[in-house]
Design an enzyme around this catalytic site. Structure first.
Site, mmCIF file in Angstrom:
data_model
loop_
_atom_site.group_PDB
_atom_site.id
_atom_site.type_symbol
_atom_site.label_atom_id
_atom_site.label_comp_id
_atom_site.label_asym_id
_atom_site.label_seq_id
_atom_site.Cartn_x
_atom_site.Cartn_y
_atom_site.Cartn_z
ATOM 1 N N SER A 181 0.831 -1.197 0.000
ATOM 2 C CA SER A 181 0.000 0.000 0.000
ATOM 3 C C SER A 181 0.875 1.260 0.000
ATOM 4 O O SER A 181 1.658 1.455 -0.930
ATOM 5 C CB SER A 181 -0.964 -0.030 1.186
ATOM 6 O OG SER A 181 -1.969 0.934 1.066
ATOM 7 N N ASP A 187 -9.803 -4.118 -5.420
ATOM 8 C CA ASP A 187 -9.120 -2.988 -4.791
ATOM 9 C C ASP A 187 -9.366 -1.729 -5.616
ATOM 10 O O ASP A 187 -9.140 -1.745 -6.833
ATOM 11 C CB ASP A 187 -7.622 -3.287 -4.712
ATOM 12 C CG ASP A 187 -6.820 -2.215 -3.999
ATOM 13 O OD1 ASP A 187 -7.400 -1.206 -3.560
ATOM 14 O OD2 ASP A 187 -5.597 -2.393 -3.891
ATOM 15 N N HIS A 201 -7.962 -4.863 -1.142
ATOM 16 C CA HIS A 201 -6.796 -4.132 -0.649
ATOM 17 C C HIS A 201 -6.431 -4.639 0.746
ATOM 18 O O HIS A 201 -7.295 -4.900 1.586
ATOM 19 C CB HIS A 201 -7.117 -2.637 -0.590
ATOM 20 C CG HIS A 201 -5.919 -1.790 -0.318
ATOM 21 N ND1 HIS A 201 -5.055 -1.389 -1.318
ATOM 22 C CD2 HIS A 201 -5.435 -1.269 0.833
ATOM 23 C CE1 HIS A 201 -4.095 -0.658 -0.797
ATOM 24 N NE2 HIS A 201 -4.296 -0.571 0.513
#
Length: 315
Positions: free
Chosen positions: A153, A251, A281
């Site tokens: 991320s 995501d 995600h």
């Protein structure tokens, strides 16, 4: 494929977010409370806390040695958390799995967080630790070959930014970059990528949450137009290290990661883009106990060990 049923079940049990602005202190405390006790973590040959001395100051790091050996490849890991969450502890299990499945010595970076530390403090910490790792090669038993970066991320943002910064500085020792569902474009125009609309709601991270979650970083001085903040805005991607970009089907950030991978490929960089079906995600951090998602660590090991930057073999 639909969202993995176990992920869907767990997401269905979570309470809605509390109303009002995000509170970093409360959210960090909540994360810390979820960290498992040491005896429940994956055992390795050694796990040691240390301090990396960098031009920007001392940075806490945690060094994971998978097995006893004469030498190792090095993997510097940047945790995720929207630049204001995450720590050495909350992502300890990710670093342990990376060490085990890659055979590399992993150096996890406890970089400074927003909003207490303004941009580019966290980025400078990450870059400084990479340079420190190379300088400390002998004491770390570095084999002199792989010096890889990995991050999930917002940690993936730092991977791309550090790789670019190192390239521009003439620091050519970074051999690989691994990005798990990276955040590469902090201009959250919902029309920019189809996945921001297709995966806007119901899969954990929601498109509407991107701005508030990243606001602490952006309000600390990070400009979304800056390629060190939004790496996809960098015009020239030639000469960057070989890349593995792992994305998740459900995501909102899926498409920017895949577009960045394509742009790297177009620039002549060896790239593998791997989309994980049924995942959302954060699956590497939260759902890698599911065998199909633990595969992300195995794929990282294959990428680091099968691709040689000297010969180009493996991709």
């Amino acid at each position: 494929m639909t969202l993995h049923p176990e992920i869907a079940r767990i997401l269905g049990t979570l309470p809605p977010p509390p109303p009002g602005p995000l509170n970093p202190t409360e959210m960090r405390d909540g994360e810390a409370a979820q960290v498992p006790p040491l005896e429940d973590r994956l055992p390795l040959h050694s796990v040691e806390d240390a301090t990396a001395v960098t031009p920007g100051g001392d940075v806490p790091v945690r060094i994971y040695t998978p097995v006893e050996a004469d030498s190792y490849g090095l993997l510097v890991y940047f945790h995720g958390g929207a630049f204001f969450l995450g720590s050495l502890d909350t992502h300890d299990h990710v670093a342990r799995a990376l060490a085990k499945e890659t055979g590399h010595k992993v150096i996890s970076v406890g970089y400074r967080l927003a909003p207490e530390s303004v941009f580019p403090a966290g980025l400078e910490d990450c870059y400084g630790v990479v340079r420190w790792a190379a300088e400390q090669g002998r004491s770390l038993k570095w084999d002199g070959r792989n010096l890889a970066l990995a991050g999930d991320s917002s940690g993936g943002t730092f991977v791309a930014a550090v790789a670019a910064r190192a390239h521009d500085d003439g620091f050519a020792k970074i051999t690989h970059q691994v990005m798990f569902y990276p955040s590469l474009d902090l201009d959250f125009d919902v029309n920019r990528y189809a996945s921001l609309q297709e995966n806007a709601k119901g899969y954990g991270l929601e498109t509407a949450g991107l701005k508030p979650f990243n606001s602490f970083y952006l309000e600390s001085g990070a400009d979304p137009a800056d390629p060190l903040v939004s790496p996809i805005k960098r015009e020239d991607l030639t000469g960057l290290p070989a890349a593995l970009v792992i994305t998740a089907e459900y995501d909102p950030l899926r498409d920017e990661g895949e577009r960045y991978g394509q742009r790297l490929k177009d620039a002549g960089v060896p790239v593998t883009v791997s989309r994980y079906a049924g995942a959302g995600h954060g699956f590497v951090q939260h759902f890698s106990w599911l065998p199909e998602y633990h595969r992300a660590f195995e794929e990282t090991g294959e990428f680091l060990n099968d691709y040689s930057p000297q010969t180009g073999a493996g991709l």
